[in-house]
Design a protein around this motif. Structure first.
Motif, PDB file in Angstrom:
ATOM      1  N   ASP A   1     -13.311   1.812  -9.640  1.00 52.10           N
ATOM      2  CA  ASP A   1     -13.619   0.750 -10.605  1.00 52.10           C
ATOM      3  C   ASP A   1     -14.582   1.323 -11.653  1.00 52.10           C
ATOM      4  OD1 ASP A   1     -14.027  -1.521 -12.017  1.00 52.10           O
ATOM      5  OD2 ASP A   1     -14.904  -2.692 -10.382  1.00 52.10           O
TER       6      ASP A   1
ATOM      7  N   MET B   1       0.822  -1.217   0.000  1.00 52.63           N
ATOM      8  CA  MET B   1       0.000   0.000   0.000  1.00 52.63           C
ATOM      9  C   MET B   1       0.851   1.261   0.000  1.00 52.63           C
ATOM     10  SD  MET B   1      -3.119  -0.926  -0.150  1.00 52.63           S
ATOM     11  CE  MET B   1      -4.066   0.452   0.460  1.00 52.63           C
TER      12      MET B   1
ATOM     13  N   LYS C   1      -7.956   5.864 -11.742  1.00 45.28           N
ATOM     14  CA  LYS C   1      -7.364   4.537 -11.926  1.00 45.28           C
ATOM     15  C   LYS C   1      -6.039   4.643 -12.677  1.00 45.28           C
ATOM     16  CE  LYS C   1      -8.309  -0.048 -13.873  1.00 45.28           C
ATOM     17  NZ  LYS C   1      -9.318  -0.900 -14.570  1.00 45.28           N
TER      18      LYS C   1
ATOM     19  N   LYS D   1     -16.965   6.199   1.125  1.00 47.53           N
ATOM     20  CA  LYS D   1     -16.139   5.167   0.492  1.00 47.53           C
ATOM     21  C   LYS D   1     -16.278   5.277  -1.026  1.00 47.53           C
ATOM     22  CE  LYS D   1     -13.774   1.213   0.251  1.00 47.53           C
ATOM     23  NZ  LYS D   1     -13.650   1.084  -1.206  1.00 47.53           N
TER      24      LYS D   1
ATOM     25  N   LYS E   1      -8.977  -1.208  -7.304  1.00 46.85           N
ATOM     26  CA  LYS E   1     -10.314  -1.093  -6.694  1.00 46.85           C
ATOM     27  C   LYS E   1     -10.333  -1.508  -5.224  1.00 46.85           C
ATOM     28  CE  LYS E   1     -11.949  -5.535  -8.580  1.00 46.85           C
ATOM     29  NZ  LYS E   1     -12.974  -6.132  -9.481  1.00 46.85           N
ATOM     30  N   SER E   2      -9.222  -2.065  -4.729  1.00 44.32           N
ATOM     31  CA  SER E   2      -9.148  -2.413  -3.310  1.00 44.32           C
ATOM     32  C   SER E   2      -8.673  -1.237  -2.467  1.00 44.32           C
ATOM     33  CB  SER E   2      -8.196  -3.600  -3.106  1.00 44.32           C
ATOM     34  OG  SER E   2      -6.850  -3.214  -3.349  1.00 44.32           O
ATOM     35  N   LEU E   3      -8.210  -0.184  -3.116  1.00 48.23           N
ATOM     36  CA  LEU E   3      -7.714   0.978  -2.388  1.00 48.23           C
ATOM     37  C   LEU E   3      -8.852   1.754  -1.739  1.00 48.23           C
ATOM     38  CD1 LEU E   3      -5.186   2.368  -5.033  1.00 48.23           C
ATOM     39  CD2 LEU E   3      -4.683   0.848  -3.103  1.00 48.23           C
ATOM     40  N   ASP E   4      -8.596   2.309  -0.580  1.00 46.56           N
ATOM     41  CA  ASP E   4      -9.558   3.180   0.092  1.00 46.56           C
ATOM     42  C   ASP E   4      -8.963   4.574   0.144  1.00 46.56           C
ATOM     43  OD1 ASP E   4     -11.328   4.525   1.740  1.00 46.56           O
ATOM     44  OD2 ASP E   4     -11.598   2.856   3.108  1.00 46.56           O
TER      45      ASP E   4
ATOM     46  N   PRO F   1      -1.179  -3.981  -5.353  1.00 50.84           N
ATOM     47  CA  PRO F   1      -2.583  -4.277  -5.028  1.00 50.84           C
ATOM     48  C   PRO F   1      -3.514  -3.910  -6.176  1.00 50.84           C
ATOM     49  CG  PRO F   1      -1.949  -2.211  -4.044  1.00 50.84           C
ATOM     50  CD  PRO F   1      -0.705  -2.771  -4.668  1.00 50.84           C
ATOM     51  N   SER F   2      -4.707  -4.455  -6.132  1.00 49.56           N
ATOM     52  CA  SER F   2      -5.734  -4.079  -7.107  1.00 49.56           C
ATOM     53  C   SER F   2      -6.177  -2.649  -6.821  1.00 49.56           C
ATOM     54  CB  SER F   2      -6.929  -5.029  -7.006  1.00 49.56           C
ATOM     55  OG  SER F   2      -8.031  -4.521  -7.737  1.00 49.56           O
TER      56      SER F   2
ATOM     57  N   THR G   1     -14.969   3.481  -4.573  1.00 49.94           N
ATOM     58  CA  THR G   1     -14.325   2.327  -5.194  1.00 49.94           C
ATOM     59  C   THR G   1     -13.834   2.729  -6.578  1.00 49.94           C
ATOM     60  OG1 THR G   1     -15.784   0.786  -4.021  1.00 49.94           O
ATOM     61  CG2 THR G   1     -14.609  -0.065  -5.942  1.00 49.94           C
TER      62      THR G   1
END
Length: 242
Positions: free
Chosen positions: A75, A1, A209, A71, A234-237, A231-232, A73
């Motif tokens: 994506d 991260m 992205k 939140k 879309k998994s990031l916050d 990491p993907s 996402t």
């Protein structure tokens, strides 16, 4: 991260105020007008700059306050993620008192055209605004509108001036025919505006992205990150980096 943290410094703040999207220009050119803002009271230079700074600062802090709670996402291919992002940005605009994209376009049109006396220059100015904002005219609406103007001017046997009520009524009637051919209904303008904001949300998520991937690729080239798994996106916050 660790390798992802810097992309937000490049991406997130600018998403609050910009971003291009592809749209049909008739959705804005023929959209309803927004009320003209009252002229600001004359201020001395230092006081004016101070007020502008405080206003921008307050808007930014309000916007960041919303983004720290919601939140997001990253994506752009997921309709649910795009809708969620669009709703978050709508909340940001409402709480920070920012223009939506359609409102910005309408304000630009109003400010750029208010002193234009003739209809032809008005339409050409709309075209210039569209091009500068990176918008497309896939349906050929501008050519149809210019054709409508030429028809009216031929009937009047003179250039159409915007203070010519009879001539402008004729032009508006021709524009109604253009709207009908394009399937544009005035009562559905809020839907068109919502579609525009959805397209902008998708475009901004695509930009986020792209920036995130570029940042991670750059960081991965550094010795301390070469063994770290990427990491993907879309998994990031995003909230972890604000």
């Amino acid at each position: 991260m660790a390798m992802t943290s810097r992309f937000l410094s490049r991406s997130a703040p600018r998403q609050l105020y910009g971003g291009k999207a592809i749209m049909q220009p008739e959705q804005t050119i023929l959209a309803r007008s927004y009320a003209k803002e009252a002229a600001p009271k004359a201020l001395k230079g230092d006081e004016m700059l101070k007020n502008i700074f405080l206003e921008v600062k307050n808007k930014f802090e309000t916007a960041m306050g919303v983004l720290r709670k919601e939140k997001i996402t990253i994506d752009p291919e997921d309709p649910a993620a795009v809708s969620q992002y669009a709703n978050v940005m709508k909340t940001v605009r409402q709480k920070a008192d920012l223009f939506s994209e359609s409102q910005r376009i309408q304000y630009t049109i109003q400010s750029r055209t208010q002193n234009i006396p003739d209809a032809r220059t008005y339409l050409l100015t709309l075209q210039e605004i569209r091009i500068k904002r990176g918008l497309t005219d896939d349906l050929g609406a501008e050519a149809m509108m210019m054709g409508a103007l030429e028809k009216v001017e031929k009937e009047l046997k003179k250039p159409l001036m915007r203070n010519d009520k009879k001539g402008m009524n004729l032009l508006m009637a021709e524009f109604d025919k253009v709207n009908q051919k394009l399937g544009i209904r005035k009562e559905e303008l809020p839907k068109y505006e919502e579609q525009l904001e959805h397209k902008i949300a998708k475009a901004q998520l695509e930009e986020l992205k792209k920036d995130a991937l570029e940042a991670m690729e750059t960081q991965k080239k550094r010795e301390e990150f070469k063994d770290e798994e990427m990491p993907s996106v879309k998994s990031l916050d995003i909230r972890n980096f604000l």
